[in-house]
Design a protein around this motif. Structure first.
Motif, mmCIF file in Angstrom:
data_model
loop_
_atom_site.group_PDB
_atom_site.id
_atom_site.type_symbol
_atom_site.label_atom_id
_atom_site.label_comp_id
_atom_site.label_asym_id
_atom_site.label_seq_id
_atom_site.Cartn_x
_atom_site.Cartn_y
_atom_site.Cartn_z
ATOM 1 N N GLY A 146 0.887 -1.091 -0.191
ATOM 2 C CA GLY A 146 0.143 0.030 -0.107
ATOM 3 C C GLY A 146 0.827 1.295 0.117
ATOM 4 N N PHE A 147 0.270 2.417 0.050
ATOM 5 C CA PHE A 147 0.962 3.624 -0.164
ATOM 6 C C PHE A 147 0.673 4.301 0.818
ATOM 7 C CE2 PHE A 147 -0.582 2.620 -4.659
ATOM 8 C CZ PHE A 147 0.322 2.168 -4.884
ATOM 9 N N ARG A 148 1.397 5.580 1.012
ATOM 10 C CA ARG A 148 1.769 6.168 2.209
ATOM 11 C C ARG A 148 0.343 7.374 1.996
ATOM 12 N NH1 ARG A 148 7.057 10.124 4.078
ATOM 13 N NH2 ARG A 148 5.859 11.541 5.517
ATOM 14 N N ARG A 149 0.018 7.784 3.222
ATOM 15 C CA ARG A 149 -1.219 8.475 3.326
ATOM 16 C C ARG A 149 -0.907 10.033 3.602
ATOM 17 N NH1 ARG A 149 -6.928 8.771 6.870
ATOM 18 N NH2 ARG A 149 -8.151 9.799 5.300
ATOM 19 N N HIS A 150 -0.045 10.376 4.747
ATOM 20 C CA HIS A 150 -0.036 11.540 5.180
ATOM 21 C C HIS A 150 1.425 12.156 4.694
ATOM 22 C CE1 HIS A 150 -2.962 11.688 8.450
ATOM 23 N NE2 HIS A 150 -3.156 10.335 8.479
ATOM 24 N N PHE A 151 1.345 13.337 4.412
ATOM 25 C CA PHE A 151 2.718 14.189 3.786
ATOM 26 C C PHE A 151 2.523 15.273 4.628
ATOM 27 C CE2 PHE A 151 1.507 10.933 0.407
ATOM 28 C CZ PHE A 151 2.998 10.648 0.052
ATOM 29 N N VAL A 210 7.245 -0.399 -7.821
ATOM 30 C CA VAL A 210 7.586 -1.840 -7.496
ATOM 31 C C VAL A 210 6.050 -2.330 -7.172
ATOM 32 C CG1 VAL A 210 8.652 -3.220 -5.628
ATOM 33 C CG2 VAL A 210 9.760 -1.432 -6.317
ATOM 34 N N GLN A 211 5.386 -1.969 -6.436
ATOM 35 C CA GLN A 211 3.940 -2.454 -6.298
ATOM 36 C C GLN A 211 2.990 -2.530 -7.576
ATOM 37 O OE1 GLN A 211 1.968 -1.273 -2.747
ATOM 38 N NE2 GLN A 211 -0.125 -0.837 -3.757
ATOM 39 N N LYS A 256 -5.465 2.472 -9.505
ATOM 40 C CA LYS A 256 -5.344 3.391 -8.273
ATOM 41 C C LYS A 256 -3.694 3.568 -8.334
ATOM 42 C CE LYS A 256 -8.099 3.723 -5.560
ATOM 43 N NZ LYS A 256 -9.290 4.618 -5.403
ATOM 44 N N ALA A 257 -2.745 2.829 -8.454
ATOM 45 C CA ALA A 257 -1.419 3.057 -8.764
ATOM 46 C C ALA A 257 -1.093 4.071 -9.633
ATOM 47 C CB ALA A 257 -0.666 1.666 -8.563
#
Length: 668
Positions: free
Chosen positions: A491-496, A516-517, A560-561
């Motif tokens: 999965g991916f990072r949500r908060h920046f 990669v994902q 989504k990616a």
């Protein structure tokens, strides 16, 4: 003088038809002097039977005595037949009871609603699943008729029936069988229930049914977590319904004799007993429920508590006493690995388990409950364990964006461990409606018809057998491997951060992970496509649905990616232009602000890169809805479409001590 005197009688061997005929005619009388008379000999016909032995008197006596003994034996058999018929008839009703009580017991036992499922549960000491060779979709039937607050409990019990005929009665073994599980009759792992009062009505009816055959001790076990206080109060307030119904239906002499008693048990991280010894007084029971504390540990050692409770009260089990366990909880427990020990403890003592609980999360082990910090007013979502509904994980463990699932999809079924206990002991799992506010589920919780889900029931056998069946199927094994890869660090990072330098650094670190994902998702799709023929020959409707949803999600998450990567690129471009500015910038000591990336219907990736994938993702997810309508699979596919296949960045502001104050959130 007879002519036989002067003639020689021929031997038997020399007799012929001619000599026999000559003997019949008198010979001429000779001219001789008279001789003294000789002994007359009887002549026989040729071929006649010769009786050469005269029976002595003792032989005659023997035959006479034998005949007399045979007659006596026949009389005894007739008496035994009458005795057996009498005992069978008596087994239906205890003749030592009053006539009124005996009539009541006949009505309860003869109630057609008492028909149980014909699935037999295996030997209690075995690890084999119910009904011999386990199936992926076992046939389950409701065990008893539902009772609601609008229906009279007494009316359902007092059904007039004709007296049973001795000619049609089953054997004693069948009549003495414990219909609720002691004789290994499978139970109901998921009963739709509108509210707690309806479940309590049915439990009262179950208690009455068991009282027809034995004395009863009811163990009321309450989860002491903070999320259960409302349920405890509701049960306490509605316990009068149970107590008054039982008081009405159970004769005073049986109540005074202690034929029905109750014990109150609380559990969380540990177990404690509120009513020791068990008691019959309703007011004392209500007080014991009120005395249950709140366990602050956040742990629910459910299986261990069951084992300890049965160990403590198991001594009460005798030929004429039955133990019923009523478990009230909104979780599946943190020690599900001990489910087989709990099952053995229940089945070996002949205990029937009833559970008042909620739906399991669909293919997931957690649900998140809303909590508002009383000081900062920030919202937190502490998790509780409630699922999954199957022995293992059968769905992807992330929602295509974040590193965990946020769909809050209910399964319509009970958590596996608790459903297994109800199923194996002949009990009932009552599916109570969820009144909690679910995170990221705008449509709210959906209840699914049990009749619809009967083709999709999970395997309620032991986990070891389930794992073996998964390993033996290439389709199931491949899907399980993919699920395990998505369970952690996928999965991916949500908060920046909002500060441009920190934002640029975070995005630079995240972009390679996206590539990669994305390659992994392409490989997952390739492996699943190759197994499409195996999907079509898969015997389990449930695993067909698992495949359909997984393939649709894999393609959707590829989109989504692409969109997530495009969203990050847009943020970089806007930041470089000085246009990525929060409306509520962070203020030291007052406010923390982050950029967060959420699901969205907005499209940011170049259409030339994603158009075909968009179309294929929609086609596959719509196909899930078409093939499996009104099921959790269709519901989750619709959720995936409705929240959008794209991404967008949003602003998120909380108190600067948000992370520290998270430690103060109570454990539910």
């Amino acid at each position: 003088m007879s002519s036989y005197i002067s003639r020689h009688e021929p031997s038997e061997e020399m007799m012929t038809a001619e000599t026999t005929a000559a003997h019949r005619e008198p010979a001429p009388e000779p001219a001789k002097a008279e001789a003294p008379p000789a002994k007359k000999k009887r002549r026989r016909r040729r071929g006649a039977f010769i009786w050469r032995w005269d029976a002595p008197s003792w032989g005659v006596s023997l035959m006479v005595h034998a005949a007399v003994l045979a007659a006596l034996a026949l009389m005894a058999v007739g008496a035994q037949v009458d005795e057996v018929l009498g005992s069978i008839d008596a087994s239906m009703v205890d003749t030592s009871l009053s006539e009124e009580r005996a009539d009541e017991l006949v009505k309860i036992l003869a109630d057609p609603a008492e028909e149980r499922s014909e699935l037999a549960v295996g030997d209690p000491t075995s690890t084999l699943s119910a009904g011999g060779t386990p199936t992926a979709t076992p046939a389950i039937r409701s065990t008893t008729t539902e009772v609601s607050e609008t229906k009279s409990l007494a009316g359902l019990i007092d059904v007039a029936v004709a007296p049973p005929s001795a000619l049609t009665l089953p054997s004693l073994a069948v009549l003495n069988r414990d219909l609720a599980g002691g004789n290994k009759i499978s139970g109901d792992p998921g009963r739709e229930t509108a509210e707690i009062g309806e479940a309590l009505d049915q439990i009262a009816r179950e208690i009455l049914r068991h009282l027809a055959n034995s004395r009863v001790t009811v163990l009321w076990m309450f989860d002491e977590s903070g999320s259960m206080k409302d349920d405890q109060r509701t049960i306490r307030d509605k316990f009068d319904r149970v107590a008054s119904e039982l008081k009405l239906r159970v004769p005073a002499d049986r109540r005074e004799a202690g034929d029905l008693e109750h014990a109150i048990i609380g559990f969380g991280k540990t177990i404690h007993f509120e009513a020791v010894p068990p008691r019959a007084d309703a007011e004392q029971i209500r007080q014991a429920i009120d005395a249950l504390p709140v366990d602050q540990s956040g742990e629910e050692q459910t299986m261990q508590a069951i084992v300890e409770a049965i160990s403590r009260y198991g001594r009460a089990v005798a030929k004429d006493r039955k133990i019923l366990l009523v478990l009230v909880t909104d979780e599946s427990g943190d020690d599900g690995s001990l489910v087989e020990q709990a099952r053995l403890a229940l089945v070996n003592r002949g205990v029937t388990a009833y559970v008042l609980g909620r739906q399991a999360m669909f293919g997931y082990d957690r649900v998140y409950l809303r909590y508002v910090d009383p000081v900062t007013k920030d919202v937190y979502w502490p998790p509780i364990r409630r699922g999954p509904e199957a022995p293992g994980l059968e769905l992807l463990q992330w929602d295509g964006l974040w590193t965990e699932r946020h769909d809050e999809q209910p399964s319509g079924l009970a958590p596996y461990e608790l459903a297994r206990l109800a199923y194996e002991t002949g009990g009932i799992y009552f599916l109570l409606p969820n009144e909690e506010e679910l995170r990221n589920r705008p449509r709210g919780e959906k209840a699914f018809a049990v009749a619809t889900l009967k083709e999709y029931l999970p395997d309620y056998g032991p986990r070891a057998e389930y794992a073996s069946r998964v390993a033996q199927s290439e389709l199931r094994r491949t899907m399980s491997d993919i699920i395990q890869l998505t369970d952690k660090d996928f999965g991916f990072r949500r908060h920046f951060p909002v500060a441009p330098p920190e934002l640029a650094k975070a995005i630079t670190e995240e972009l390679p992970k996206v590539d990669v994902q994305l390659r992994a998702l392409f490989e997952f799709e390739k492996r699943l496509r190759a197994l499409e023929p195996a999907r079509d020959t898969e015997a389990s409707r449930r695993w067909q649905a698992n495949y359909d949803l997984m393939l649709g999600q894999i393609v959707a998450f590829q989109v989504k990616a692409y969109e997530y990567r495009a969203c990050l690129a847009e943020m970089v471009a806007l930041a470089n232009q000085g246009r990525l500015v929060p409306k509520n910038p962070p203020i030291p000591g007052e406010r923390r602000t982050d950029w967060v990336i959420d699901h969205s219907g907005k499209r940011k990736a170049p259409p030339a890169e994603t158009d075909k994938k968009y179309a294929e993702a929609r086609r596959l997810l719509e196909l899930v809805c078409e093939r499996h309508p009104e099921t959790p699979w269709a519901d989750l596919a619709r959720t995936t479409l409705d929240r959008g296949l794209g991404c967008d960045w949003n602003e998120w502001s909380v108190h600067p001590d948000y992370d520290e104050r998270a430690k103060l959130v109570p454990n539910f």
